[in-house]
Design a protein around this motif. Sequence first.
Motif, mmCIF file in Angstrom:
data_model
loop_
_atom_site.group_PDB
_atom_site.id
_atom_site.type_symbol
_atom_site.label_atom_id
_atom_site.label_comp_id
_atom_site.label_asym_id
_atom_site.label_seq_id
_atom_site.Cartn_x
_atom_site.Cartn_y
_atom_site.Cartn_z
ATOM 1 N N ALA A 161 0.129 0.973 -0.918
ATOM 2 C CA ALA A 161 1.126 0.791 0.136
ATOM 3 C C ALA A 161 1.110 -0.646 0.648
ATOM 4 O O ALA A 161 2.172 -1.258 0.866
ATOM 5 C CB ALA A 161 0.852 1.769 1.273
ATOM 6 N N ARG A 206 13.158 1.916 -0.426
ATOM 7 C CA ARG A 206 12.918 3.349 -0.479
ATOM 8 C C ARG A 206 12.729 3.854 -1.905
ATOM 9 O O ARG A 206 12.237 4.955 -2.110
ATOM 10 C CB ARG A 206 14.064 4.087 0.214
ATOM 11 C CG ARG A 206 14.091 3.866 1.717
ATOM 12 C CD ARG A 206 15.355 4.389 2.364
ATOM 13 N NE ARG A 206 16.535 3.638 1.937
ATOM 14 C CZ ARG A 206 17.756 3.863 2.414
ATOM 15 N NH1 ARG A 206 17.948 4.795 3.334
ATOM 16 N NH2 ARG A 206 18.779 3.142 1.984
ATOM 17 N N GLU A 252 9.113 3.548 -2.287
ATOM 18 C CA GLU A 252 8.542 4.577 -1.410
ATOM 19 C C GLU A 252 8.483 5.926 -2.122
ATOM 20 O O GLU A 252 7.470 6.635 -2.063
ATOM 21 C CB GLU A 252 9.379 4.688 -0.135
ATOM 22 C CG GLU A 252 8.941 5.825 0.794
ATOM 23 C CD GLU A 252 9.956 6.061 1.908
ATOM 24 O OE1 GLU A 252 10.665 5.110 2.282
ATOM 25 O OE2 GLU A 252 10.056 7.215 2.372
ATOM 26 N N ALA A 258 9.256 11.786 2.210
ATOM 27 C CA ALA A 258 9.350 10.594 1.363
ATOM 28 C C ALA A 258 9.854 10.919 -0.033
ATOM 29 O O ALA A 258 10.342 10.034 -0.749
ATOM 30 C CB ALA A 258 7.985 9.902 1.276
ATOM 31 N N VAL A 265 8.262 1.533 3.278
ATOM 32 C CA VAL A 265 6.928 1.990 2.875
ATOM 33 C C VAL A 265 5.959 1.938 4.051
ATOM 34 O O VAL A 265 5.072 2.795 4.180
ATOM 35 C CB VAL A 265 6.407 1.128 1.700
ATOM 36 C CG1 VAL A 265 4.939 1.425 1.418
ATOM 37 C CG2 VAL A 265 7.244 1.375 0.443
ATOM 38 N N PHE A 325 6.228 5.095 6.056
ATOM 39 C CA PHE A 325 5.645 6.206 5.294
ATOM 40 C C PHE A 325 4.126 6.126 5.301
ATOM 41 O O PHE A 325 3.426 7.123 5.513
ATOM 42 C CB PHE A 325 6.193 6.179 3.866
ATOM 43 C CG PHE A 325 5.512 7.109 2.913
ATOM 44 C CD1 PHE A 325 5.133 6.686 1.650
ATOM 45 C CD2 PHE A 325 5.233 8.419 3.274
ATOM 46 C CE1 PHE A 325 4.504 7.536 0.765
ATOM 47 C CE2 PHE A 325 4.616 9.290 2.399
ATOM 48 C CZ PHE A 325 4.236 8.843 1.145
#
Length: 620
Positions: free
Chosen positions: A159, A228, A231, A286, A298, A301
């Motif tokens: 991440a 995304r 993600e 997610a 991200v 999340f």
Amino acid sequence: MANEQLILNRYRPIAQAGSGGFGTVQVAWDTRIQRRVAIKCIQLDESQAFRALQVEVQAIYGNPYGSDGSYRDSDPHERSDPRAVPAVSLENLPGLDEARTAAMLSDPNIVGVYDFEVRNATAYLIMEYVDGMTLTNLLRQHGDELSLDAIAAIFSSIAHALEVAHDNQVLHLDIKPDNVLINHQGQVKVTDFGLATLSDATGFGTAGGGTIGYMPLEQMRQEALDARCDEWALASLTYEMLTGENPFLAPDLSKAEAAIEDAELLLPSLCYDGLDAEADDVLFYALDPDREERYDNVEDFSEEMSRFFGNSARGHKELAMLVGQAVEEPEDEEEVVERISLFDRIGTGRMQSVLVRIWAALGVGLLSFVSLSNISAAGGWASPVFWGLSALFVLAGVLKPHLGALLSLLSLSVALLFQEAFVVGILMIVLACAWWFFVGRLSDEGPNAALAPVLFGSFGFNPISPLVAGFFLSVREAIATAAFAFALSIVLAGFGSNSLAGWNALAFWDFGSLDVQHNMLVLLQQPLTWCVLAGWMGAAAILALLCRRQTRLSAGIGAALACTLMIAALCLGAWFASGMVSWMPDLQLLIPTIGAGVVAVVACAFGVPIRPDEWGEWEE
């Protein structure tokens, strides 16, 4: 002479670390700076190589064209100069974009890129060397041992790498276990920005490829992308770490889209002890097929998901221990070793190879012995031809199990032809060659599973055959091998036992005086035979499917369910055979089936072998 052995007159090759459609990755020693590096060697096509040569000529002799594109004719002789070539660039040359992108991203969680050069028809991407293993290998070998601490370390590192990339307006677009490296210190690094997309004034563009199972719908549909996309890939990878499987894998793009839209996801909290049920909602958020329903980035999340994982600092230490570099005290090392399954200790490397070849030699040897005994041209036991061929088949089984299996199966077919069982002999040749081409030659375990009826059926333990296939092979290979093993069982039963439980090698090795085709036809006319075939194929599929999770619990459940299915098939066959009066199967079949299930469950308790890859990658 020394320079001739160097890459780019500087890097001394040490070993090949991997290969793929792009070329190879070499581990090399930088003789100038005295350090190890990883070199991605990318083969260029003819047009790419020519363009690279033009750039090299320009670098040496300069560009004969003006900045406005007009030719400089101050010297009339310049027009005939063969070095007067148009200005060209290395834009879009394989490896260059990856080098430029990674050079922008200096971070401990991102594999560094040192240089990029082109020589002849090869592009060389010089990268940081990471001494360790990929997340793919870690999940295969230790997937059921990862604690929430270790998952926290992996998740937070990936991440963070993505956040750094996104902050620099870069999308990775190929986050998957193969592109996550873990070194001997437990440090996690993201690599391979080969598909990365840079943002410009108009935003991000589309992706030129990706890996099925780790790319969302918008990437497969070639739509404009944003953060995304990465993600979703991170969420898919996280789901795989928690549950042991990736439900979005598929053989092609259309089926991959259906897998995402119609996925029946397990609750990770039910698969992983100690994981809060609230984590399920975060992860599924997610993983939403509609990117508008996901987290905005991200970072959001990661912030939500990290609350449910463990301590990442402890996780990095655990990863170091699993990868091979212990950072705990010696007594802690011993505790970790105890957590590694017995199967993993004896089922890999040289020991696994030895066991597989012993198994193959026994199966090939027994089948070839029986076959040659029924071929008059072999001369019988007193003939050196007989023993020479037997030794040759066994040697093939030891060196190349799949080749030994094919030769012994073909010798069985020839024996059937010699005994005037022409239909069965020809059919066996077709089935054996088809099975070998599509399944048998791809691994050493496949041939051993196919020959299980020869070894185990020789003493009435035939029902173990589909469980062997399911335990060692992928789902598709297990189903095909179970079906082939059943066909071989029918042939062997035609030697005189007329039983699906086995063929009794001591009593029925000589079938010269029997009508094998008639005996087989009698078996094939019985409903029980077809019920058992369905049970074998279903059992192999169930066990192979649940073994894909690489956990002992899942594999044990798979073995129990597979055995239950085979027993149900016996009961159904008994019901048809009794005129729909009794469900009680023949004990001669029931007892070995239950025994096979017990053996399979015990084997699963020791560990699960690494499953073969079933799906590949897609790249444009």
